[in-house]
Design a protein around this motif. Structure first.
Motif, PDB file in Angstrom:
ATOM      1  N   ASN A 241     -34.777  15.632 -17.148  1.00 48.08           N
ATOM      2  CA  ASN A 241     -34.761  14.695 -16.022  1.00 48.08           C
ATOM      3  C   ASN A 241     -35.096  13.256 -16.379  1.00 48.08           C
ATOM      4  N   ASP A 242     -35.876  13.047 -17.432  1.00 55.19           N
ATOM      5  CA  ASP A 242     -36.275  11.680 -17.777  1.00 55.19           C
ATOM      6  C   ASP A 242     -36.675  11.609 -19.249  1.00 55.19           C
ATOM      7  N   ALA A 243     -36.953  10.391 -19.700  1.00 54.83           N
ATOM      8  CA  ALA A 243     -37.290  10.170 -21.112  1.00 54.83           C
ATOM      9  C   ALA A 243     -38.552  10.923 -21.516  1.00 54.83           C
ATOM     10  N   ALA A 244     -39.535  10.980 -20.638  1.00 55.79           N
ATOM     11  CA  ALA A 244     -40.788  11.677 -20.970  1.00 55.79           C
ATOM     12  C   ALA A 244     -40.522  13.156 -21.239  1.00 55.79           C
ATOM     13  N   GLU A 245     -39.713  13.785 -20.413  1.00 53.31           N
ATOM     14  CA  GLU A 245     -39.389  15.194 -20.611  1.00 53.31           C
ATOM     15  C   GLU A 245     -38.576  15.377 -21.891  1.00 53.31           C
ATOM     16  N   HIS A 246     -37.650  14.465 -22.150  1.00 54.55           N
ATOM     17  CA  HIS A 246     -36.835  14.509 -23.366  1.00 54.55           C
ATOM     18  C   HIS A 246     -37.727  14.521 -24.615  1.00 54.55           C
ATOM     19  N   PHE A 247     -38.656  13.595 -24.680  1.00 51.43           N
ATOM     20  CA  PHE A 247     -39.504  13.499 -25.863  1.00 51.43           C
ATOM     21  C   PHE A 247     -40.541  14.620 -25.924  1.00 51.43           C
TER      22      PHE A 247
ATOM     23  N   THR B 273     -29.240  22.994 -24.497  1.00 52.48           N
ATOM     24  CA  THR B 273     -29.702  22.539 -23.182  1.00 52.48           C
ATOM     25  C   THR B 273     -28.677  23.022 -22.159  1.00 52.48           C
ATOM     26  N   GLY B 274     -28.911  22.722 -20.899  1.00 51.74           N
ATOM     27  CA  GLY B 274     -27.963  23.095 -19.849  1.00 51.74           C
ATOM     28  C   GLY B 274     -26.841  22.098 -19.644  1.00 51.74           C
ATOM     29  N   LEU B 275     -26.825  21.004 -20.388  1.00 49.41           N
ATOM     30  CA  LEU B 275     -25.813  19.959 -20.213  1.00 49.41           C
ATOM     31  C   LEU B 275     -24.473  20.419 -20.774  1.00 49.41           C
ATOM     32  N   ASN B 276     -23.412  20.291 -19.976  1.00 50.61           N
ATOM     33  CA  ASN B 276     -22.082  20.726 -20.427  1.00 50.61           C
ATOM     34  C   ASN B 276     -20.984  20.037 -19.625  1.00 50.61           C
ATOM     35  N   ASP B 277     -19.777  20.056 -20.193  1.00 45.94           N
ATOM     36  CA  ASP B 277     -18.604  19.537 -19.477  1.00 45.94           C
ATOM     37  C   ASP B 277     -17.506  20.604 -19.408  1.00 45.94           C
ATOM     38  N   ARG B 278     -17.907  21.838 -19.208  1.00 50.69           N
ATOM     39  CA  ARG B 278     -16.971  22.951 -19.179  1.00 50.69           C
ATOM     40  C   ARG B 278     -15.986  22.852 -18.014  1.00 50.69           C
ATOM     41  N   ALA B 279     -16.411  22.326 -16.873  1.00 48.78           N
ATOM     42  CA  ALA B 279     -15.542  22.254 -15.695  1.00 48.78           C
ATOM     43  C   ALA B 279     -14.500  21.148 -15.827  1.00 48.78           C
TER      44      ALA B 279
ATOM     45  N   SER C  85     -25.499  19.287 -11.516  1.00 51.02           N
ATOM     46  CA  SER C  85     -25.927  17.902 -11.296  1.00 51.02           C
ATOM     47  C   SER C  85     -25.476  16.974 -12.416  1.00 51.02           C
ATOM     48  N   ALA C  86     -24.929  15.814 -12.021  1.00 47.64           N
ATOM     49  CA  ALA C  86     -24.520  14.805 -13.005  1.00 47.64           C
ATOM     50  C   ALA C  86     -25.685  13.882 -13.364  1.00 47.64           C
ATOM     51  N   GLY C  87     -26.784  13.961 -12.637  1.00 51.12           N
ATOM     52  CA  GLY C  87     -27.926  13.079 -12.882  1.00 51.12           C
ATOM     53  C   GLY C  87     -28.669  13.464 -14.146  1.00 51.12           C
ATOM     54  N   GLY C  88     -29.957  13.234 -14.119  1.00 53.75           N
ATOM     55  CA  GLY C  88     -30.774  13.584 -15.266  1.00 53.75           C
ATOM     56  C   GLY C  88     -30.748  12.518 -16.342  1.00 53.75           C
TER      57      GLY C  88
ATOM     58  N   ILE D  16     -33.591  26.440 -25.005  1.00 50.52           N
ATOM     59  CA  ILE D  16     -34.774  26.172 -24.181  1.00 50.52           C
ATOM     60  C   ILE D  16     -34.475  26.595 -22.751  1.00 50.52           C
ATOM     61  N   CYS D  17     -35.292  27.516 -22.243  1.00 49.79           N
ATOM     62  CA  CYS D  17     -35.185  27.931 -20.839  1.00 49.79           C
ATOM     63  C   CYS D  17     -36.250  27.182 -20.041  1.00 49.79           C
ATOM     64  N   GLU D  18     -35.903  26.887 -18.812  1.00 53.32           N
ATOM     65  CA  GLU D  18     -36.823  26.237 -17.883  1.00 53.32           C
ATOM     66  C   GLU D  18     -36.927  27.106 -16.649  1.00 53.32           C
ATOM     67  N   VAL D  19     -38.151  27.371 -16.242  1.00 55.21           N
ATOM     68  CA  VAL D  19     -38.392  28.108 -15.013  1.00 55.21           C
ATOM     69  C   VAL D  19     -39.149  27.180 -14.086  1.00 55.21           C
ATOM     70  N   ASN D  20     -38.592  26.941 -12.917  1.00 54.68           N
ATOM     71  CA  ASN D  20     -39.268  26.098 -11.934  1.00 54.68           C
ATOM     72  C   ASN D  20     -40.224  26.959 -11.124  1.00 54.68           C
ATOM     73  N   VAL D  21     -41.446  26.493 -11.033  1.00 51.88           N
ATOM     74  CA  VAL D  21     -42.487  27.219 -10.332  1.00 51.88           C
ATOM     75  C   VAL D  21     -42.856  26.430  -9.082  1.00 51.88           C
ATOM     76  N   HIS D  22     -42.871  27.102  -7.948  1.00 53.05           N
ATOM     77  CA  HIS D  22     -43.245  26.476  -6.687  1.00 53.05           C
ATOM     78  C   HIS D  22     -44.648  26.915  -6.344  1.00 53.05           C
ATOM     79  N   LYS D  23     -45.508  25.948  -6.171  1.00 48.76           N
ATOM     80  CA  LYS D  23     -46.892  26.244  -5.799  1.00 48.76           C
ATOM     81  C   LYS D  23     -47.226  25.528  -4.501  1.00 48.76           C
ATOM     82  N   THR D  24     -47.999  26.178  -3.672  1.00 53.63           N
ATOM     83  CA  THR D  24     -48.469  25.533  -2.450  1.00 53.63           C
ATOM     84  C   THR D  24     -49.964  25.293  -2.614  1.00 53.63           C
TER      85      THR D  24
END
Length: 154
Positions: free
Chosen positions: A57-63, A79-85, A97-100, A140-148
């Motif tokens: 998502n950003d430079a900090a995460e990249h590094f 990574t999950g980045l691809n242009d398969r479509a 998402s095209a962002g990131g 690298i796998c990423e799991v998003n965790v939702h905490k309340t």
């Protein structure tokens, strides 16, 4: 009487401020898989584990991720980045998402030999390189965790 009123107002104000609120927080947990898979296999493995190939998502995460790869002496990982479509339209696998954050290596992406996915280089210049999905890489796998969180305001 005025003092009693002021004290009463202060007590009412304190009671008013002691409201419990909840806040949703989203965090990510990363897993570096040290078994080489092609891009499609890596994506399937991440999904099987309840996550997705990493979205940067950003430079900090990249590094942060490149330092983690360096600690394990891993040269590169999927990574999950691809242009398969659509050729040249690089998107992150999760949410399409095209962002990131995309820090490409010099001259990349070059689609040399039908390269539709991005690997993260950790040792050269800490950048992304497009590569054919049939190549085997760690990933690298990423799991998003939702905490309340419950926050007591005083």
């Amino acid at each position: 009487q005025e003092l009693k009123t002021r004290l009463g107002n202060q007590l009412a104000l304190k009671k008013l401020l002691r409201v419990r609120t909840t806040k949703s927080v989203y965090t990510s947990q990363y897993t570096i898989h040290r078994k080489a898979y092609n891009w499609l296999q890596a994506r399937a493995e991440c999904r099987r584990c309840g996550g997705h190939l990493v979205t940067i998502n950003d430079a900090a995460e990249h590094f942060f991720l490149t330092r983690a790869l360096q600690r394990y002496k891993i040269r590169s990982a999927w990574t999950g980045l691809n242009d398969r479509a659509k050729e040249g339209d690089y998107r992150w696998d999760r949410f399409n998402s095209a962002g990131g954050y995309k820090r490409w290596c010099k001259g990349e992406p070059n689609n040399l030999g039908n390269e539709d996915a991005a690997e993260l280089f950790a040792h050269t210049s800490s950048c992304l390189n497009d590569l054919g999905i049939h190549h085997k890489r760690f990933f690298i796998c990423e799991v998003n965790v939702h905490k309340t969180l419950s926050i007591k305001t005083v």
